[in-house]
Design an enzyme around this catalytic site. Structure first.
Site, PDB file in Angstrom:
ATOM      1  N   GLU A  66       0.844  -1.199   0.000  1.00 11.15           N
ATOM      2  CA  GLU A  66       0.000   0.000   0.000  1.00 11.15           C
ATOM      3  C   GLU A  66       0.884   1.256   0.000  1.00 11.15           C
ATOM      4  O   GLU A  66       1.868   1.332   0.736  1.00 11.15           O
ATOM      5  CB  GLU A  66      -0.883  -0.024   1.252  1.00 11.15           C
ATOM      6  CG  GLU A  66      -1.837   1.152   1.399  1.00 11.15           C
ATOM      7  CD  GLU A  66      -2.742   1.016   2.621  1.00 11.15           C
ATOM      8  OE1 GLU A  66      -3.632   1.846   2.787  1.00 11.15           O
ATOM      9  OE2 GLU A  66      -2.544   0.054   3.403  1.00 11.15           O
ATOM     10  N   CYS A  86      -5.554  -3.327   2.088  1.00 17.76           N
ATOM     11  CA  CYS A  86      -5.411  -3.378   3.544  1.00 17.76           C
ATOM     12  C   CYS A  86      -6.731  -3.594   4.283  1.00 17.76           C
ATOM     13  O   CYS A  86      -7.288  -4.680   4.265  1.00 17.76           O
ATOM     14  CB  CYS A  86      -4.691  -2.117   4.026  1.00 17.76           C
ATOM     15  SG  CYS A  86      -3.990  -2.258   5.703  1.00 17.76           S
ATOM     16  N   LYS A  93      -9.308   2.531  -2.542  1.00 15.98           N
ATOM     17  CA  LYS A  93      -9.658   1.932  -1.251  1.00 15.98           C
ATOM     18  C   LYS A  93     -11.021   2.418  -0.781  1.00 15.98           C
ATOM     19  O   LYS A  93     -11.265   3.627  -0.676  1.00 15.98           O
ATOM     20  CB  LYS A  93      -8.574   2.279  -0.227  1.00 15.98           C
ATOM     21  CG  LYS A  93      -8.690   1.541   1.103  1.00 15.98           C
ATOM     22  CD  LYS A  93      -7.480   1.848   1.976  1.00 15.98           C
ATOM     23  CE  LYS A  93      -7.466   1.034   3.248  1.00 15.98           C
ATOM     24  NZ  LYS A  93      -6.255   1.310   4.067  1.00 15.98           N
TER      25      LYS A  93
END
Length: 262
Positions: free
Chosen positions: A41, A144, A110
């Site tokens: 990330e 994540c 995300k």
């Protein structure tokens, strides 16, 4: 498909230096026969760089994307990497997948932002399932915290994802996600999950490493320690098909009972 995971925090704040790290890792991965390299990330810029996120953010087709495409083409392998994406006045925590010929295949923003730090610097994405075809596999992207929501991974399973790439910045004390949650996600959704983390101290965060590629049987095909590391593991479509036949979770679902979930 042999898959390489680059566990590294690179050089926070320096896109130029991080591209050099990615280039060197791509060379090693390609020499080992990998067809895909996944980086963590926010790898291109660093994660805990404060207002540097906004200053270093680029469009999905910006100069850094061109640089990654060039090195992917030069080394002959696909690359997935995390970066801050600028779109007008908005900045997204994004991950992009580039093919071995340098074509941009998929870009994911995300959807579930973690903590005040991310909510202060990013806009959440709105597209839950982003996929691309790569060497006969359907490859999906999450980032994540996204993988900690079972709905996200199940949505990918229902959309046919074979290999889920999860660039991450997993920090202490949440290492159980890498150790336990990720293999379970792979098993309950019958897919491979590649979870590739940052390492070491960065600002207020202590990244725990422990990158892994988990198979549809819930077994980690490879597992990193707490330092910089390049991992290699196989994604086997034959094993995947056999596992799905033996573990028919998706066929045995009863969606009519799940209305209360939403």
């Amino acid at each position: 498909m042999r898959t390489a995971l680059l566990q590294s925090s690179g050089h926070p704040g320096s896109v130029v230096e991080n591209l050099k790290v990615l280039d060197e890792a791509a060379g090693r991965a390609a020499a080992a026969g990998a067809g895909l390299l996944a980086a963590p990330e926010m790898f291109l810029t660093g994660y805990a760089i404060g207002d540097g996120i906004g200053h270093l953010a680029e469009p999905a087709d910006g100069d850094s994307a061109d640089a990654v495409a060039e090195l992917a083409s030069r080394h002959g392998l696909a690359i997935a990497y995390g970066y801050p994406e600028r779109d007008g006045d908005q900045v997204f925590n994004s991950a992009q997948l580039v093919s071995a010929d340098g074509t941009r295949l998929a870009n994911y923003r995300k959807t579930h932002l973690f903590g005040c730090f991310e909510r202060d610097h990013f806009t959440p994405g709105e597209q839950p399932v982003v996929q691309a075809e790569l060497d006969g596999l359907r490859v999906g992207l999450l980032i994540c915290y996204d993988v900690e929501f079972p709905e996200n991974v199940r949505a990918h399973a229902l959309a046919g994802t074979d290999l889920l790439l999860v660039p991450t910045a997993q920090m202490h004390p949440f290492q159980f996600v890498a150790e336990s949650v990720v293999p379970v996600r792979a098993f309950e959704n019958q897919m491979y999950v590649a979870y590739v983390n940052r390492v070491g101290q960065e600002g207020e965060f202590d990244f725990v490493g422990l990158s892994t590629l988990a198979g549809p049987d819930g077994v980690a095909r490879t597992r990193a320690g707490r330092g910089e590391e390049l991992l290699l593991a196989e994604v086997d479509p034959v094993l995947l098909a056999a596992s799905r036949e033996a573990n028919p979770y998706l066929q045995d679902r009863r969606p009519g009972l799940y209305g209360s979930l939403v």
